[in-house]
Design an enzyme around this catalytic site. Structure first.
Site, short mmCIF file in Angstrom:
data_model
loop_
_atom_site.label_atom_id
_atom_site.label_comp_id
_atom_site.label_asym_id
_atom_site.label_seq_id
_atom_site.Cartn_x
_atom_site.Cartn_y
_atom_site.Cartn_z
N HIS A 155 0.82 -1.22 0.00
CA HIS A 155 0.00 0.00 0.00
C HIS A 155 0.85 1.27 0.00
CE1 HIS A 155 -3.35 2.57 0.32
NE2 HIS A 155 -4.13 1.83 1.07
N ASP A 382 -10.91 -5.56 -19.03
CA ASP A 382 -11.15 -6.56 -20.07
C ASP A 382 -9.81 -6.95 -20.67
OD1 ASP A 382 -11.84 -8.07 -22.26
OD2 ASP A 382 -13.09 -6.54 -23.20
#
Length: 436
Positions: A155, A382
């Site tokens: 993070h 995608d």
């Protein structure tokens, strides 16, 4: 459904291709990076059997190698410079990639109990291990159809906004077979420039960091066996109804859902009416800083707002009133506050600063913490076989931690993933869709 066994079949370190410019450059962490969780955050997406059949592991890995050259911090390593500061070494060391096989069918797992093996679907990174890759990916194929891409990233490299951009760029690199794609804004020094002299005006040591007066010290612990992970689906019709409840005031989907969740979880906890409850809300500071930071900045640019109400007021207030409290708290994270935080980073550059991230087993009750990925464009993820059919939440045993993500199943819908004390779960189930 029988227990699913996940077997790692291959492990490698994938370097950027082509290698990014940097030559081992040392880049100090910004104060925003230092305030972020010092640990790895898992993210998992699933594709059904038909979509998975259209994606080869080699194509996914080739796209990852290509996109890493434009995100050099993810391909680097942590290091310490001559001044003792924690830094990113931009050395093209690469990301760890695991390939795995899971016995069974993904559709069955999603319909029954994928949570039972969800922690086997992403790499188990060790933040204390020397030279640990900052990005690690696991490609898990189910023997009867389906693919899960599970990734963990440290993070302190990047926040959720940045990682959402990375994931969509990775998908584009696979889908377009390496066509020229834009490079994000990478200049960390430009987003955290202190005034001369620095003049912090707020108590950042105890708000964004775990100082002696930090509220994070007041939270108790809950036995892990009492933690329950819940998923609540809010269909688009429900979201529209919430917005109508707010009335004429402009209200984002996030604000409406947070107001609703705050009310219902507080009621389910059966707190004293005189008690106070607050929510720790992550605030993207890119557009709030002065001057504004480019939206494609790759790094951390998050601070937190803390809307707070007395329980009796929260439960009796209208949705519009609760949204107003949330909006006012977020508005206080303004240009002045952000510059003060940057100035504090300069003043405390040589200090040991511990972020306020909660440990597993923490009980936030009577409070909540919320993060939102509602702006994540899942339809853009995608890789060539279509968008994912599901987002899989990790097992995060922290009572009162909420995550909002857009629904993969219904456009305009939202999924809320959370952990809650088992003693409050049934009460929440009974009222979670009530707007009374």
């Amino acid at each position: 459904m029988a227990a699913v066994t996940v077997e790692i079949t291959r492990s490698e370190v994938l370097r950027p291709s082509p290698a990014s410019a940097g030559g081992g450059e040392m880049v100090p962490l910004t104060v925003f990076d230092r305030a972020a969780t010092d640990g790895y955050i898992p993210t998992m997406f699933a594709w059904d059997a038909a979509a998975a059949a259209a994606l080869s592991n080699d194509a996914i890995k080739d796209g990852l190698a290509a996109v890493l050259s434009r995100f050099p911090h993810l391909a680097g390593r942590f290091a310490v410079d001559e001044r003792g500061r924690k830094c990113f070494r931009l050395n093209n060391a690469g990301a760890r990639v695991l390939e795995a096989s899971a016995a069974g069918d993904l559709a069955d797992a999603l319909a029954h109990d994928v949570a039972a093996h969800v922690n086997q679907l992403y790499p188990q990174a060790d933040k204390d291990r020397v030279d640990e890759p900052l990005l690690q990916v696991q490609l898990t194929r189910y023997t009867c159809g389906g693919l899960v891409i599970g990734a963990v990233s440290h993070h302190q490299v990047a926040d959720g906004q940045s990682m959402s951009v990375f994931f969509t760029e990775w998908a584009a690199a696979v889908r377009t077979a390496g066509a020229a794609l834009p490079t994000p804004f990478l200049d960390r020094s430009a987003v955290a420039a202190p005034r001369i002299p620095p003049a912090p005006a707020f108590d950042h040591r105890n708000v964004e960091f775990r100082g002696e007066g930090s509220r994070s010290h007041s939270y108790g612990a809950l036995p892990l066996e009492r933690m329950r992970n819940l998923a609540v689906h809010f269909p688009p019709e429900f979201v529209a109804g919430l917005k109508a409840r707010v009335g004429g005031a402009r209200c984002s989907t996030f604000q409406c859902l947070l107001a609703h969740a705050w009310k219902k979880i507080t009621a389910a906890r059966d707190l004293s009416p005189k008690e106070y409850t607050q929510v720790r809300v992550a605030v993207n500071c890119r557009g709030r800083a002065g001057p504004a930071v480019p939206t494609d900045y790759f790094g951390n640019m998050v601070l937190w707002a803390f809307p707070r109400m007395q329980v009796r007021d929260l439960l009796s207030a209208s949705y519009a009133a609760v949204v107003g409290v949330i909006r006012d708290a977020v508005a206080r994270v303004d240009e002045r506050y952000i510059q003060s935080f940057v100035d504090f980073g300069e003043v405390a550059a040589g200090d040991e600063l511990a972020p306020t991230a909660a440990e597993p087993g923490t009980a936030f009750c009577p409070d909540l913490e919320v993060d939102s990925w509602i702006g994540f464009r899942f339809h853009d993820l995608d890789f060539g076989g279509g968008p994912p059919c599901a987002f899989l939440p990790p097992d995060v045993p922290i009572d009162g931690l909420l995550i909002f993500v857009p629904s993969c199943a219904a456009k305009g819908g939202v999924e809320m993933f959370m952990a809650l004390d088992d003693q409050h779960v049934e009460a929440l189930r009974q009222i979670c869709y009530s707007m009374d």
